[in-house]
Design a protein around this motif. Structure first.
Motif, short mmCIF file in Angstrom:
data_model
loop_
_atom_site.label_atom_id
_atom_site.label_comp_id
_atom_site.label_asym_id
_atom_site.label_seq_id
_atom_site.Cartn_x
_atom_site.Cartn_y
_atom_site.Cartn_z
N LYS A 1 -4.36 -6.69 -13.61
CA LYS A 1 -2.91 -6.91 -13.71
C LYS A 1 -2.28 -5.80 -14.55
N GLN A 2 -2.92 -5.43 -15.64
CA GLN A 2 -2.42 -4.34 -16.48
C GLN A 2 -2.41 -3.02 -15.72
N GLU A 3 -3.46 -2.78 -14.96
CA GLU A 3 -3.52 -1.55 -14.14
C GLU A 3 -2.41 -1.54 -13.09
N ASN A 4 -2.12 -2.69 -12.49
CA ASN A 4 -1.03 -2.78 -11.52
C ASN A 4 0.31 -2.50 -12.19
N LEU A 5 0.49 -3.02 -13.39
CA LEU A 5 1.71 -2.74 -14.15
C LEU A 5 1.83 -1.25 -14.45
N GLU A 6 0.76 -0.65 -14.89
CA GLU A 6 0.78 0.78 -15.21
C GLU A 6 1.12 1.63 -13.98
N ARG A 7 0.60 1.23 -12.81
CA ARG A 7 0.93 1.95 -11.56
C ARG A 7 2.42 1.85 -11.25
N LEU A 8 2.98 0.65 -11.42
CA LEU A 8 4.41 0.47 -11.16
C LEU A 8 5.25 1.28 -12.14
N LEU A 9 4.86 1.28 -13.40
CA LEU A 9 5.60 2.05 -14.41
C LEU A 9 5.52 3.54 -14.11
N GLN A 10 4.35 4.01 -13.67
CA GLN A 10 4.21 5.42 -13.31
C GLN A 10 5.06 5.77 -12.10
N ASP B 1 -1.23 -19.63 -8.27
CA ASP B 1 0.04 -19.24 -7.65
C ASP B 1 0.30 -17.75 -7.82
N LEU B 2 0.00 -17.20 -8.98
CA LEU B 2 0.25 -15.78 -9.24
C LEU B 2 -1.05 -14.99 -9.41
N PHE B 3 -2.09 -15.49 -8.80
CA PHE B 3 -3.40 -14.85 -8.84
C PHE B 3 -3.32 -13.39 -8.41
N HIS B 4 -2.53 -13.11 -7.37
CA HIS B 4 -2.45 -11.76 -6.79
C HIS B 4 -1.98 -10.69 -7.78
N LEU B 5 -1.30 -11.09 -8.85
CA LEU B 5 -0.82 -10.09 -9.82
C LEU B 5 -1.99 -9.31 -10.42
N GLY B 6 -3.14 -9.95 -10.49
CA GLY B 6 -4.30 -9.33 -11.12
C GLY B 6 -5.38 -8.91 -10.14
N THR B 7 -4.98 -8.61 -8.91
CA THR B 7 -5.99 -8.20 -7.91
C THR B 7 -5.65 -6.84 -7.33
N ASP B 8 -6.62 -6.28 -6.64
CA ASP B 8 -6.41 -5.01 -5.95
C ASP B 8 -5.47 -5.15 -4.76
N PHE C 1 -2.60 -6.53 -4.97
CA PHE C 1 -1.25 -6.71 -5.51
C PHE C 1 -0.19 -5.92 -4.74
N GLN C 2 -0.44 -4.66 -4.50
CA GLN C 2 0.57 -3.81 -3.86
C GLN C 2 0.97 -4.37 -2.49
N GLU C 3 0.01 -4.74 -1.69
CA GLU C 3 0.30 -5.29 -0.36
C GLU C 3 0.98 -6.65 -0.47
N ARG C 4 0.50 -7.50 -1.34
CA ARG C 4 1.11 -8.83 -1.52
C ARG C 4 2.54 -8.69 -2.05
N ASN C 5 2.76 -7.76 -2.94
CA ASN C 5 4.09 -7.54 -3.49
C ASN C 5 5.05 -7.08 -2.40
N ARG C 6 4.57 -6.22 -1.52
CA ARG C 6 5.38 -5.75 -0.40
C ARG C 6 5.73 -6.93 0.52
N LEU C 7 4.77 -7.79 0.78
CA LEU C 7 5.01 -8.97 1.62
C LEU C 7 5.96 -9.95 0.95
N MET C 8 5.86 -10.08 -0.37
CA MET C 8 6.78 -10.96 -1.11
C MET C 8 8.21 -10.45 -0.99
N ARG C 9 8.38 -9.15 -1.06
CA ARG C 9 9.71 -8.56 -0.91
C ARG C 9 10.27 -8.87 0.47
#
Length: 142
Positions: A99-108, A40-47, A49-57
């Protein structure tokens, strides 16, 4: 629906439990539910993520008829990534690093926006100070 396909009650209950286990915060009771939660939350740890997150919004805004600012959505995404854990060893090994890299990008990005807003306020304050006319003071000798 499943009863119409002559699926037995035990299987239907298991399907229901798998679906309900994906409600955040996720709480799977067995391996099958863990697998479904990870999927269900597989996309959190993939490249992706950014596009899927935008679509989720977009999906959230459409279904709730609510507009969510990028900043508010980013805060929620950061909170989700910080609190989320994959359940299966496979998902942990495959997805945790990205997933950690995606988090770091969001924090940055959040830090960059905060700095930009802070700099804009400084410029606005300097502009106001420069454009203000000095007030004429009356001295007590007149």
């Amino acid at each position: 629906f499943l009863k119409g396909l002559n699926i037995d009650d035990t299987s239907i209950s298991k399907v229901q439990a798998c679906i309900l286990s994906t409600i955040v915060p996720q709480s799977p009771a067995d391996l099958l539910e863990q697998i479904v939660c990870d999927a269900d939350l597989f996309h959190l740890g993939t490249d992706e993520f950014q596009e899927r997150n935008r679509l989720m919004r977009k999906e959230f805004e459409t279904s709730s008829k609510t507009i969510v600012s990028k900043e508010e959505w980013r805060k929620g995404s950061i909170k989700l990534l910080q609190s989320h854990n994959y359940f299966t060893e496979y998902a942990k090994l495959l997805l945790n690093q990205t997933k950690q890299e995606n988090l770091e990008r969001l924090l940055q990005k959040q830090q960059d926006v905060l700095e930009k807003n802070s700099n804009m306020l400084l410029v606005e304050n300097k502009t106001e100070t420069i454009t203000e006319k000095p007030s004429k003071k009356k001295n007590s000798f007149n």
